[in-house]
Design a protein around this motif. Structure first.
Motif, short mmCIF file in Angstrom:
data_model
loop_
_atom_site.label_atom_id
_atom_site.label_comp_id
_atom_site.label_asym_id
_atom_site.label_seq_id
_atom_site.Cartn_x
_atom_site.Cartn_y
_atom_site.Cartn_z
N ASP A 113 45.39 2.07 -43.72
CA ASP A 113 46.58 1.94 -44.56
C ASP A 113 46.90 0.48 -44.85
O ASP A 113 47.48 0.15 -45.88
N TYR A 114 46.53 -0.38 -43.90
CA TYR A 114 46.77 -1.81 -44.01
C TYR A 114 45.51 -2.55 -43.58
O TYR A 114 44.73 -2.05 -42.76
N TYR A 115 45.34 -3.75 -44.11
CA TYR A 115 44.31 -4.65 -43.61
C TYR A 115 44.97 -5.98 -43.28
O TYR A 115 45.72 -6.54 -44.09
N GLY A 116 44.72 -6.46 -42.07
CA GLY A 116 45.23 -7.75 -41.64
C GLY A 116 44.08 -8.73 -41.66
O GLY A 116 43.15 -8.62 -40.85
N ILE A 117 44.12 -9.69 -42.57
CA ILE A 117 43.00 -10.58 -42.83
C ILE A 117 43.27 -12.00 -42.36
O ILE A 117 44.35 -12.54 -42.62
N MET A 160 46.49 -0.45 -39.17
CA MET A 160 46.03 -1.69 -39.80
C MET A 160 44.72 -2.14 -39.17
O MET A 160 44.66 -2.35 -37.96
N LYS A 161 43.70 -2.28 -39.99
CA LYS A 161 42.42 -2.81 -39.51
C LYS A 161 42.46 -4.33 -39.61
O LYS A 161 42.62 -4.90 -40.69
N LEU A 162 42.34 -4.99 -38.48
CA LEU A 162 42.32 -6.44 -38.44
C LEU A 162 40.89 -6.94 -38.65
O LEU A 162 39.94 -6.32 -38.16
N ALA A 207 45.35 0.39 -50.04
CA ALA A 207 45.90 -0.23 -48.83
C ALA A 207 46.78 -1.43 -49.15
O ALA A 207 46.73 -2.00 -50.24
N LEU A 208 47.59 -1.80 -48.18
CA LEU A 208 48.37 -3.03 -48.25
C LEU A 208 47.60 -4.13 -47.53
O LEU A 208 46.87 -3.85 -46.56
#
Length: 300
Positions: free
Chosen positions: A232-236, A215-217, A254-255
């Motif tokens: 795979d994920y992005y934390g926004i 997850m890329k924050l 991505a989620l």
């Protein structure tokens, strides 16, 4: 002359009657607007209370609304409360130990607001000597900063997803790899998503195991992020979240998760944007209460 005077009085009455009508009109407009806002607020509160949540909740640093964050107590409380996912933060001590701690400094542990010293300046023994509960509540006095091994051990035998955030530890080329192998030693790779603001760390995880989810924050959520930093994920950050960003990241496969909603109105707004999950201080979305002072911008 008399005609002119009479005419003036007549026009004057018209003038004042017009002012009166305008004033009454303004009062009616204000009243109508007030009624509209009241019913809008009521409607939003009712809708927020009845909203069926269909997102994944990630317990931010454990059950951190009720327990000191990133502690074994907070993690165990989240597990006991039925958490589906938990997030934790990994740092490194001066003697190479891996510990769970979020803040850049130890100010909250020492009680010195201007203390800029970080965990990386202390040995594991020194880190273990800090009281990591007193700052939160006196009933948690004596709570220690856990090691990564201690924290991961709690999740063995559970089906809880663990979001392992790799904090920026400076010059430590093997930091992501070392954390990866520790997670693997606990047999938890299938339950772990590695996250970080530092994309180079995530690239190292992918180099070890391309199928390992990351997850890329991000605090800004630029539209080209998915191209520059595939994940795979992005934390926004919820302040940067909007429907366009969510759509673009979804189109990249991505989620999208948002941090850190603290009430039902924020949660409902994010869910309506299409996010897949929340990273928040609770275990269940039902704990996101409706605030008593709903911001007008959210009502709009």
């Amino acid at each position: 002359m008399r005609y002119k005077i009479t005419s003036y009085k007549k026009n004057s009455n018209i003038f004042f009657s017009r002012k009166f009508v305008a004033f009454q009109g303004q009062r009616l407009l204000v009243f109508t607007l007030g009624v509209f806002l009241i019913f809008s607020s009521f409607s939003m509160v009712t809708f927020a209370q009845e909203t069926p949540w269909h997102i994944e909740m990630v317990s931010h640093r454990g059950y951190s609304h009720y327990y000191p964050d990133n502690t074994l107590t907070a993690f165990q409380a989240a597990i006991d409360a039925g958490a589906k996912a938990v997030e934790l933060d990994v740092r490194k001590t001066s003697d190479g130990a891996f510990v769970i701690y979020h803040d850049d400094t130890v100010a909250k542990l020492t009680g010195k607001p201007n203390d800029t010293t970080g965990i990386k300046k202390y040995t594991l023994e020194q880190v273990k000597s800090f009281d990591n509960g007193a700052w939160f509540d006196e009933k948690f006095v004596g709570e220690q900063i856990p090691t990564l091994d201690e924290a991961l051990a709690l999740f063995e035998g559970t089906d809880v997803t663990i979001y392992v955030e790799l904090k920026d530890v400076g010059r430590s080329k093997k930091f992501p790899q070392d954390v990866y192998w520790i997670v693997k030693s606990h047999g938890l790779l299938n339950q772990v998503v590695f996250s970080s603001f530092k994309y180079s760390y995530l690239k190292q995880i992918k180099a070890l195991n391309y199928s390992q989810p990351v997850m890329k924050l991000t605090g800004t959520a630029s539209l080209d992020l998915a191209k520059r930093c595939p994940a795979d994920y992005y934390g926004i950050n919820m302040a940067a979240c909007n429907p366009t960003v969510v759509r673009v990241y979804h189109e990249a496969g991505a989620l999208v998760y948002a941090y850190t909603p603290q009430n039902a109105v924020e949660g409902m707004s994010l869910q309506n944007m299409g996010v897949d999950g929340f990273i928040t201080d609770y275990v269940s979305a039902d704990e996101l209460v409706v605030p008593t002072d709903i911001p007008i911008e959210l009502i709009r």
